[in-house]
Design a protein around this motif. Structure first.
Motif, PDB file in Angstrom:
ATOM      1  N   ASN A  26     -36.514 -15.721  61.985  1.00  0.00           N
ATOM      2  CA  ASN A  26     -36.981 -16.623  60.931  1.00  0.00           C
ATOM      3  C   ASN A  26     -36.162 -16.534  59.651  1.00  0.00           C
ATOM      4  N   ARG A  29     -31.297 -20.181  59.241  1.00  0.00           N
ATOM      5  CA  ARG A  29     -31.294 -21.631  59.454  1.00  0.00           C
ATOM      6  C   ARG A  29     -29.891 -22.013  59.905  1.00  0.00           C
ATOM      7  N   GLN A  56     -32.557 -21.546  69.412  1.00  0.00           N
ATOM      8  CA  GLN A  56     -33.836 -22.175  69.111  1.00  0.00           C
ATOM      9  C   GLN A  56     -34.975 -21.441  69.810  1.00  0.00           C
ATOM     10  N   GLU A  61     -34.403 -21.535  63.076  1.00  0.00           N
ATOM     11  CA  GLU A  61     -34.566 -22.938  62.681  1.00  0.00           C
ATOM     12  C   GLU A  61     -33.259 -23.685  62.917  1.00  0.00           C
ATOM     13  N   MET A  63     -31.009 -27.187  62.533  1.00  0.00           N
ATOM     14  CA  MET A  63     -30.697 -28.491  61.959  1.00  0.00           C
ATOM     15  C   MET A  63     -29.529 -29.060  62.759  1.00  0.00           C
ATOM     16  N   CYS A 165     -28.615 -28.249  53.308  1.00  0.00           N
ATOM     17  CA  CYS A 165     -29.852 -27.662  53.817  1.00  0.00           C
ATOM     18  C   CYS A 165     -29.867 -26.147  53.645  1.00  0.00           C
ATOM     19  N   ALA A 167     -28.026 -23.949  54.983  1.00  0.00           N
ATOM     20  CA  ALA A 167     -27.869 -23.229  56.242  1.00  0.00           C
ATOM     21  C   ALA A 167     -27.107 -21.938  55.984  1.00  0.00           C
TER      22      ALA A 167
END
Length: 350
Positions: A26, A29, A56, A61, A63, A165, A167
């Motif tokens: 978690n 990203r 995944q 997470e 994108m 985002c 990442a």
């Protein structure tokens, strides 16, 4: 020598990251994606798609950007773009990307993402862009009569794709390390000038195998030498029958001396979940015919469930549009929040 050192450092860091992902998925990203220029093939699957699904499922997470604007980096027209976007979504779903947890979105639909490009371009020099080795290679293989500004600024576009985002992890092959290093440079310079806001994303070096096309050169959509994920079993068999091998009958796995044969052996091994040396030993004196039979059976068996899923998803084009609509909404919310923070940091909120 520098490239070898950089790759070795990236490999060590990737090993550390894999340990951290296993413990705290978690915390990460990922930003990853593709240009919608045609159907994805086995090189894409074993090089990137398989790894995305793995991450995944571990809880990272995801994108996933469909970089439709970037289709224009090396061609004058974005032909059949809508069709290619649908094909990408179908390939993602068939491979196992879950749109309930992954954000699948299109580049052109996220206006705030593209607004970040201007301040990011101010943080890099013309010489830094021009000496990027990946850009040089893309220019050499460009379909354009002249190099466009979009091609030249491609690394900065990718930086915006990653940083909008925030990442912190980007799965890449070795050839993409220069792009990611420029992204890290842009993030670092922005933070130095305006205050710490953007992460410096890490490269997660993909253990992507080198799969050659059926003609013995790099597997590529544009070269017509690839086995697409959506190919039928018969099409796959025909393509593998026509694959280039060599004059030696006894099959061995030796990528340096026998690249074409070894690529076919590796493809079978990947599909079967076996060591390529063992696969080659089993075929041994059977020659190219036995090798191609083994590869055909392995590929078709491996792809069969993916093909079934793809066919099922293709029956509902409305579902594909809903995935993109919802993904674009999520991506826009993230991009607008980041752009607002960038504007505040730069003092351009009026």
């Amino acid at each position: 020598m520098t490239t070898v050192i950089e790759t070795s450092t990236a490999a060590r860091r990737s090993a550390e990251l894999e340990e951290q992902i296993a413990l705290r998925p978690n915390d990460f990203r990922v930003l990853t994606g593709d240009r919608p220029t045609g159907l994805l093939h086995l090189g894409h699957y074993f090089g990137t798609l398989h790894n995305r699904v793995r991450l995944q499922r571990q809880g990272v997470e995801m994108m996933v950007i469909i970089a439709d604007y970037q289709v224009l980096t090396d061609r004058d027209l974005a032909e059949h773009l809508g069709e290619h976007v649908d094909d990408l979504v179908l390939d993602y779903l068939a491979a196992g990307i879950d749109p309930q947890t992954a954000t699948i979105f299109t580049h052109s639909a996220v206006a705030a993402l593209n607004q970040l490009l201007l301040p990011f371009l101010s943080l890099v020099s013309v010489s830094e862009l021009s000496r990027n080795p990946t850009v040089k290679d893309e220019i050499n293989h460009s379909r354009q009569a002249a190099v466009s500004g979009l091609m030249f600024t491609y690394p900065a576009h990718q930086a915006a794709d990653i940083l909008f985002c925030k990442a912190n992890l980007v799965p890449v092959g070795q050839d993409q390390l220069p792009h990611l290093e420029l992204t890290r440079t842009i993030a670092r310079r922005f933070n130095d000038r305006y205050g710490r806001l953007l992460p410096e994303p890490d490269a997660l070096l993909s253990p992507a195998p080198l799969l050659l096309g059926t003609d013995g050169t790099k597997m590529s959509k544009s070269r017509g030498n690839a086995i697409t994920l959506s190919a039928t079993a018969d099409e796959t068999a025909r393509l593998i029958r026509g694959a280039k091998t060599d004059a030696q009958r006894h099959i061995t796995y030796d990528p340096q001396s026998r690249p074409e044969v070894s690529s076919l052996v590796l493809l079978a091994a990947l599909c079967l979940g076996r060591d390529p040396h063992d696969v080659a030993a089993d075929i041994g004196p059977g020659g190219a015919a036995a090798l191609k039979r083994t590869v055909t059976e392995a590929v078709n068996e491996h792809l069969a469930p993916m093909r079934e899923r793809r066919t099922a998803f293709a029956q509902d084009r409305g579902y594909l549009r809903r995935i993109l609509r919802e993904g674009n909404e999520r991506a826009n919310a993230i991009a607008e929040a980041t752009l607002a923070e960038v504007r505040s940091a730069m003092g351009t909120r009026y």
